[in-house]
Design a protein around this motif. Structure first.
Motif, mmCIF file in Angstrom:
data_model
loop_
_atom_site.group_PDB
_atom_site.id
_atom_site.type_symbol
_atom_site.label_atom_id
_atom_site.label_comp_id
_atom_site.label_asym_id
_atom_site.label_seq_id
_atom_site.Cartn_x
_atom_site.Cartn_y
_atom_site.Cartn_z
ATOM 1 N N ASP A 47 0.840 -1.192 0.000
ATOM 2 C CA ASP A 47 0.000 0.000 0.000
ATOM 3 C C ASP A 47 0.880 1.248 0.000
ATOM 4 O OD1 ASP A 47 -1.712 2.091 0.546
ATOM 5 O OD2 ASP A 47 -2.701 1.137 2.235
ATOM 6 N N PRO A 48 0.823 2.084 -1.038
ATOM 7 C CA PRO A 48 1.705 3.259 -1.095
ATOM 8 C C PRO A 48 1.334 4.354 -0.109
ATOM 9 C CG PRO A 48 0.152 3.306 -2.916
ATOM 10 C CD PRO A 48 -0.042 1.979 -2.235
ATOM 11 N N ASN A 49 0.169 4.236 0.519
ATOM 12 C CA ASN A 49 -0.294 5.282 1.436
ATOM 13 C C ASN A 49 -0.029 4.970 2.902
ATOM 14 O OD1 ASN A 49 -1.442 6.871 -0.701
ATOM 15 N ND2 ASN A 49 -3.103 5.365 -0.803
ATOM 16 N N HIS A 50 0.585 3.821 3.167
ATOM 17 C CA HIS A 50 0.830 3.430 4.558
ATOM 18 C C HIS A 50 2.254 2.892 4.698
ATOM 19 C CE1 HIS A 50 -3.587 3.604 4.538
ATOM 20 N NE2 HIS A 50 -3.437 3.955 5.793
ATOM 21 N N PHE A 51 3.193 3.829 4.893
ATOM 22 C CA PHE A 51 4.607 3.509 5.070
ATOM 23 C C PHE A 51 5.015 3.836 6.510
ATOM 24 C CE2 PHE A 51 6.654 3.913 0.556
ATOM 25 C CZ PHE A 51 5.723 3.014 0.054
ATOM 26 N N GLY A 52 5.665 2.895 7.165
ATOM 27 C CA GLY A 52 6.284 3.163 8.449
ATOM 28 C C GLY A 52 7.791 3.148 8.307
ATOM 29 N N ALA A 53 8.489 3.918 9.142
ATOM 30 C CA ALA A 53 9.955 3.944 9.137
ATOM 31 C C ALA A 53 10.450 3.625 10.536
ATOM 32 C CB ALA A 53 10.478 5.301 8.695
ATOM 33 N N TRP A 54 11.477 2.760 10.621
ATOM 34 C CA TRP A 54 11.992 2.300 11.907
ATOM 35 C C TRP A 54 13.503 2.193 11.787
ATOM 36 C CZ3 TRP A 54 10.983 -3.359 13.924
ATOM 37 C CH2 TRP A 54 11.435 -3.474 15.246
ATOM 38 N N GLY A 55 14.215 2.710 12.784
ATOM 39 C CA GLY A 55 15.667 2.615 12.766
ATOM 40 C C GLY A 55 16.247 2.758 14.154
ATOM 41 N N ALA A 56 17.495 2.347 14.309
ATOM 42 C CA ALA A 56 18.171 2.370 15.604
ATOM 43 C C ALA A 56 19.470 3.149 15.505
ATOM 44 C CB ALA A 56 18.454 0.943 16.085
ATOM 45 N N SER A 57 19.755 3.974 16.527
ATOM 46 C CA SER A 57 20.999 4.737 16.629
ATOM 47 C C SER A 57 21.105 5.704 15.441
ATOM 48 C CB SER A 57 22.187 3.781 16.724
ATOM 49 O OG SER A 57 23.351 4.452 17.116
ATOM 50 N N ALA A 58 22.125 5.576 14.594
ATOM 51 C CA ALA A 58 22.190 6.430 13.407
ATOM 52 C C ALA A 58 20.951 6.243 12.546
ATOM 53 C CB ALA A 58 23.451 6.119 12.605
ATOM 54 N N GLY A 59 20.437 5.024 12.506
ATOM 55 C CA GLY A 59 19.199 4.768 11.778
ATOM 56 C C GLY A 59 18.017 5.453 12.427
ATOM 57 N N GLY A 60 18.021 5.552 13.770
ATOM 58 C CA GLY A 60 16.986 6.295 14.467
ATOM 59 C C GLY A 60 17.017 7.765 14.093
ATOM 60 N N HIS A 61 18.217 8.326 14.011
ATOM 61 C CA HIS A 61 18.381 9.716 13.574
ATOM 62 C C HIS A 61 17.795 9.919 12.183
ATOM 63 C CE1 HIS A 61 21.060 12.524 11.200
ATOM 64 N NE2 HIS A 61 20.579 13.359 12.105
ATOM 65 N N LEU A 62 18.067 8.969 11.271
ATOM 66 C CA LEU A 62 17.617 9.131 9.892
ATOM 67 C C LEU A 62 16.115 8.930 9.749
ATOM 68 C CD1 LEU A 62 20.638 7.430 8.095
ATOM 69 C CD2 LEU A 62 20.071 9.867 8.119
ATOM 70 N N VAL A 63 15.524 8.000 10.504
ATOM 71 C CA VAL A 63 14.062 7.856 10.391
ATOM 72 C C VAL A 63 13.350 9.046 11.037
ATOM 73 C CG1 VAL A 63 14.118 5.347 10.186
ATOM 74 C CG2 VAL A 63 13.784 6.370 12.450
ATOM 75 N N ALA A 64 13.950 9.617 12.089
ATOM 76 C CA ALA A 64 13.370 10.835 12.660
ATOM 77 C C ALA A 64 13.388 11.956 11.617
ATOM 78 C CB ALA A 64 14.129 11.257 13.912
ATOM 79 N N LEU A 65 14.487 12.056 10.862
ATOM 80 C CA LEU A 65 14.545 13.040 9.774
ATOM 81 C C LEU A 65 13.513 12.737 8.691
ATOM 82 C CD1 LEU A 65 18.364 13.707 9.287
ATOM 83 C CD2 LEU A 65 16.619 15.452 9.659
#
Length: 307
Positions: free
Chosen positions: A139-157
């Motif tokens: 589904d193109p309308n329902h994307f979640g992003a998850w990351g840890a540490s540097a990945g957490g920084h990037l998903v927050a961005l």
């Protein structure tokens, strides 16, 4: 093509290797995939930038058995101090068995290019996935992003820069890079404040991971730090955030998540910060795993119809 191994020189190279190892162990603990992948279709090394850098690739995990409606997508962004880490270890299995499609991305590291290359790559991956949602069946309308540490920084961005055009580079520019939910595990935010709190790392050093990311010592490059700070871009239309951080994290003080929460709340963005008592830079707790599952289910899946 295999990833280039980053050079490790001095104590910060060793610390970066430790961070990458912690992130791999954290993700692998959630995952434990080998025998279970028989029930998951895996598409490896998809170029989200055609003919681009060797790091601009992603993997897609799809449950073999899927329902009639396209499922939501969760995108994993690995950690590793922006200097290491890989898409190879990700918590895909937990979510494919819950009906999600899962993508795990690589991005250019700080030895390849300084910021904003990393968020440009993450956004390019999101745009590629949305542009090809029909091909891969999500589904193109329902994307979640998850990351840890540097990945957490990037998903927050990713969460706070959905409306920021300066980071949109490359292909599929007619497609949105917005995500609809963000789970940030102990990601740094304001680099200029990290050293005010206890840490085993000197973040102000000229060879710290943050300095390598922005291209110079952080206290001498506050404008660059501001540009890399997810808080800079917070607006009221940002997606819901779940932030998880250990109060004994020796590398990224949990204040970094507290100030992100404060900014999100001030903008009236739905956000929750869960502090893990005694938690370090990585943790495994079934209660937290369920919290993450419930968070994504409630934000990305349609409510069940009553019979």
């Amino acid at each position: 093509m295999s990833d280039k191994k980053p050079r490790e020189n001095g104590r910060f190279g060793k610390i970066a290797a430790i961070i990458a190892g912690v992130c791999v162990l954290t993700a692998a603990a959630y995952c434990q995939q080998p025998t279970r992948l028989r029930r998951v279709g895996l598409i490896k090394n998809v170029e989200y930038v055609p003919g681009g850098h060797e790091r601009q690739k992603l993997d897609i995990y799809r449950p073999v058995e899927r329902g009639e409606s396209p499922p939501p997508l969760i995108i994993w962004v690995h950690g590793g101090a922006w200097q290491g880490g890989s898409k190879e270890n990700c918590p895909a299995w937990r979510f494919t068995k819950r009906g999600y499609i899962f993508a795990s991305i690589n991005y250019r590291l700080s030895q390849h290019a300084v910021f904003p290359a990393q968020i440009e790559d993450c956004k390019a991956a999101v745009r590629y996935l949305r542009a090809n949602a029909g091909k891969y069946g999500f589904d193109p309308n329902h994307f979640g992003a998850w990351g840890a540490s540097a990945g957490g920084h990037l998903v927050a961005l990713l969460g706070t820069t959905g409306d920021v055009k300066e980071f949109e580079k490359g292909e599929n520019l007619n497609v949105s890079s917005r995500v609809q939910a963000v789970c940030d595990y102990f990601g740094p935010t304001d680099f200029t404040l990290i050293s005010r709190f206890p840490s085993t790392m000197d973040h102000n050093a000229p060879d710290s991971p943050e300095a390598k990311l922005i291209g110079g010592p952080i206290q001498e490059n506050k404008d660059k730090c501001k540009r890399a700070n997810p808080i800079t871009y917070v607006t009221k239309d940002d997606p819901p955030f779940l932030i998880v951080h250990g109060n004994k994290d020796p590398l990224v003080p949990h204040n970094q998540s507290e100030i992100l929460l404060e900014a999100l709340k001030k903008a009236k963005v739905e956000a929750k910060l869960h502090i893990v008592e005694g938690g370090g830079h990585g943790f495994k707790d079934p209660a937290i795993e369920k919290m993450v599952e419930d968070f994504f289910d409630s934000r990305l899946k349609p409510p069940k119809k009553e019979r």
